[in-house]
Design a protein around this motif. Structure first.
Motif, PDB file in Angstrom:
ATOM      1  N   ASN A 232       0.814  -1.222   0.000  1.00 21.55           N
ATOM      2  CA  ASN A 232       0.000   0.000   0.000  1.00 21.55           C
ATOM      3  C   ASN A 232       0.848   1.274   0.000  1.00 21.55           C
ATOM      4  O   ASN A 232       0.413   2.324   0.468  1.00 21.55           O
ATOM      5  CB  ASN A 232      -0.958   0.008   1.187  1.00 21.55           C
ATOM      6  N   THR A 233       2.074   1.149  -0.533  1.00 23.21           N
ATOM      7  CA  THR A 233       2.974   2.303  -0.596  1.00 23.21           C
ATOM      8  C   THR A 233       3.476   2.500  -2.016  1.00 23.21           C
ATOM      9  O   THR A 233       3.919   1.528  -2.662  1.00 23.21           O
ATOM     10  CB  THR A 233       4.180   2.115   0.342  1.00 23.21           C
ATOM     11  N   VAL A 234       3.417   3.726  -2.515  1.00 20.73           N
ATOM     12  CA  VAL A 234       4.028   4.040  -3.804  1.00 20.73           C
ATOM     13  C   VAL A 234       5.531   3.779  -3.692  1.00 20.73           C
ATOM     14  O   VAL A 234       6.178   4.293  -2.769  1.00 20.73           O
ATOM     15  CB  VAL A 234       3.782   5.521  -4.180  1.00 20.73           C
ATOM     16  N   PRO A 235       6.108   2.944  -4.582  1.00 21.90           N
ATOM     17  CA  PRO A 235       7.526   2.596  -4.457  1.00 21.90           C
ATOM     18  C   PRO A 235       8.437   3.811  -4.546  1.00 21.90           C
ATOM     19  O   PRO A 235       8.339   4.608  -5.494  1.00 21.90           O
ATOM     20  CB  PRO A 235       7.768   1.658  -5.642  1.00 21.90           C
ATOM     21  N   ALA A 236       9.326   3.935  -3.576  1.00 19.04           N
ATOM     22  CA  ALA A 236      10.291   5.042  -3.575  1.00 19.04           C
ATOM     23  C   ALA A 236      11.565   4.672  -4.314  1.00 19.04           C
ATOM     24  O   ALA A 236      12.290   5.555  -4.784  1.00 19.04           O
ATOM     25  CB  ALA A 236      10.626   5.442  -2.142  1.00 19.04           C
ATOM     26  N   THR A 237      11.861   3.378  -4.399  1.00 20.88           N
ATOM     27  CA  THR A 237      13.066   2.924  -5.097  1.00 20.88           C
ATOM     28  C   THR A 237      12.751   1.704  -5.933  1.00 20.88           C
ATOM     29  O   THR A 237      11.786   0.969  -5.661  1.00 20.88           O
ATOM     30  CB  THR A 237      14.195   2.578  -4.106  1.00 20.88           C
ATOM     31  N   ALA A 238      13.581   1.473  -6.932  1.00 29.25           N
ATOM     32  CA  ALA A 238      13.452   0.292  -7.786  1.00 29.25           C
ATOM     33  C   ALA A 238      14.800   0.031  -8.450  1.00 29.25           C
ATOM     34  O   ALA A 238      15.600   0.965  -8.651  1.00 29.25           O
ATOM     35  CB  ALA A 238      12.366   0.490  -8.842  1.00 29.25           C
ATOM     36  N   GLN A 239      15.061  -1.233  -8.766  1.00 24.88           N
ATOM     37  CA  GLN A 239      16.313  -1.612  -9.419  1.00 24.88           C
ATOM     38  C   GLN A 239      16.044  -2.627 -10.514  1.00 24.88           C
ATOM     39  O   GLN A 239      15.143  -3.459 -10.404  1.00 24.88           O
ATOM     40  CB  GLN A 239      17.310  -2.214  -8.424  1.00 24.88           C
ATOM     41  N   LEU A 240      16.857  -2.565 -11.556  1.00 20.33           N
ATOM     42  CA  LEU A 240      16.750  -3.485 -12.678  1.00 20.33           C
ATOM     43  C   LEU A 240      18.144  -3.923 -13.099  1.00 20.33           C
ATOM     44  O   LEU A 240      19.041  -3.085 -13.285  1.00 20.33           O
ATOM     45  CB  LEU A 240      16.056  -2.804 -13.866  1.00 20.33           C
ATOM     46  N   ALA A 241      18.348  -5.231 -13.244  1.00 16.79           N
ATOM     47  CA  ALA A 241      19.593  -5.758 -13.797  1.00 16.79           C
ATOM     48  C   ALA A 241      19.396  -6.017 -15.288  1.00 16.79           C
ATOM     49  O   ALA A 241      18.330  -6.472 -15.713  1.00 16.79           O
ATOM     50  CB  ALA A 241      19.989  -7.050 -13.089  1.00 16.79           C
ATOM     51  N   VAL A 242      20.427  -5.724 -16.063  1.00 20.89           N
ATOM     52  CA  VAL A 242      20.357  -5.902 -17.512  1.00 20.89           C
ATOM     53  C   VAL A 242      21.584  -6.684 -17.963  1.00 20.89           C
ATOM     54  O   VAL A 242      22.721  -6.327 -17.639  1.00 20.89           O
ATOM     55  CB  VAL A 242      20.298  -4.549 -18.250  1.00 20.89           C
TER      56      VAL A 242
END
Length: 398
Positions: A232-242
């Protein structure tokens, strides 16, 4: 040339497979390095240098007082966590050997040590067994390049490609992590006050995947991704591996520039790009002459004709080829299932492949040795197109 004792090969492979060695577990790697060192001491009569980078143990044997001419290169770390032996124990049944890391690449480590032990003269030989290959060799790359620089040949004991093919061409690898900074907010009460890092990341999943080029064989694959903390929280961080694989440096550079040119889509979001080119491609030209020599020696030893493969996976041979050092890869075990539950080694192929490795190493070492020191000559000239007894089999992509 006398074939190595199969039972001795199997016993040493069991010793190494039974000592689990995941790349991130330095305690387990220390035990594994000790096991490899003990096997090498028994076979070679001398212990290795124990080298540590970032807490990770590596082993190196050097023979002779002069410069190194031939490097046997391998690694003792695996992708399997401690405890895997409980569900995937070492076994040999119906001619198939199984166990975590047996194919990639503990059988290859044993083959290298047995091949070196069979040499009548090891002067000019170096053996390097690293402990972090499976995670991109972050701590050992400099050691590998320093050891290989100036050598006339690097023979990589990574497992073979399908059907026992040698790996004569490998894609280069680039690895990235895209980090997004947004702003948290209550997802129900005031989502408009947040900056959704997950939504921002979604744009870059699609943007990076679009950088693939099938005509050039370049793959750009978004892999591991994370975002947010609670439902129930708008994400403050995110990560993606490529993960990026390319046959040539030009393609690596094209993708690198495109990834670094990514910009935020959502107002207020921020991007951080971490990583870059990890390994250069191993071009076919780096392996051509060594493959021709190995194929000729296989004929002399009454071993089936060798075949060459182009593969998307990379190895530490990419580093040595990138230095301009002739490099032949995939000289290790024949089998399959690397990194999978089906990992296995074909037992019957262990003695002939080890014999071939011994013959190839001996021939390369003898090239520039004074005639009085070479003992019985192999009769093989400097390798090249004229030394090829037969054309290499068609390239197969794994």
């Amino acid at each position: 040339m006398t074939a190595p004792d199969l039972n001795a090969l199997l016993a040493d492979i069991e010793t190494l497979v039974s000592c689990e060695s995941p790349s991130h577990d330095h305690r387990a790697l220390a035990h594994s390095a000790a096991s490899v060192a003990a096997v090498g001491l028994r076979l070679l009569g001398v212990g290795p240098e124990h080298l540590v980078t970032d807490g990770c143990p590596h082993l190196r044997w050097r023979f002779g007082d002069g410069p190194s001419r031939v490097l046997l290169l391998g690694h003792h770390d695996t992708v399997w966590p401690v405890g895997t032996l409980r569900t995937h124990p070492y076994s040999v049944r119906d001619g198939i050997l199984r166990g975590p890391g047996c194919f990639d690449m503990k059988a290859g480590v044993v083959m290298a040590l047995h091949a070196a032990a069979a040499l009548p003269d090891r002067d000019g030989l170096t053996i390097l067994i690293t402990g972090d290959e499976e995670i991109g060799s972050p701590g050992s790359r400099e050691l590998i390049e320093e050891t290989a620089r100036g050598c006339e040949a690097v023979l990589v004991l990574e497992a073979s490609a399908e059907g026992g093919a040698l790996k004569c061409r490998r894609k280069g690898v680039s690895l990235y992590r895209i980090e997004v900074e947004g702003r948290a907010a209550h997802a129900g009460l005031e989502p408009d006050k947040g900056i959704n890092a997950g939504m921002e990341l979604a744009h870059h999943v699609l943007a990076t995947a679009a950088l693939s080029d099938t005509t050039r064989g370049t793959t750009v694959v978004p892999t591991a991704l994370t975002a947010g903390t609670t439902a129930n929280t708008v994400p403050a961080t995110a990560q993606l591996a490529v993960d990026v694989r390319a046959w040539d440096r030009t393609e690596q550079e094209r993708v690198d520039q495109a990834v670094r040119a990514l910009r935020p889509v959502l107002s207020g979001a921020r991007l951080h790009i971490v990583g870059g080119v990890n390994r250069p491609p191993l071009d076919a030209a780096a392996s051509t002459d060594l493959f021709a020599l190995a194929d000729s020696l296989a004929a002399d030893l009454h071993i089936e004709p060798l075949s060459a493969a182009s593969v998307g996976g990379a190895s530490d041979g990419n580093f040595t080829a990138g230095l301009g050092v002739p490099t032949l890869d995939g000289l290790g075990a024949v089998g399959g299932g690397a990194h999978a539950d089906t990992e296995h080694v074909v037992v019957a192929e262990l003695p002939p492949r080890t014999t071939l490795l011994t013959a190839l190493t001996q021939t390369l070492l003898a090239r520039h040795r004074p005639a009085a020191d070479t003992g019985q000559r192999t009769g093989h000239p400097a390798c090249g197109p004229s030394a090829t007894r037969r054309a290499s089999a068609q390239e197969r992509k794994r």
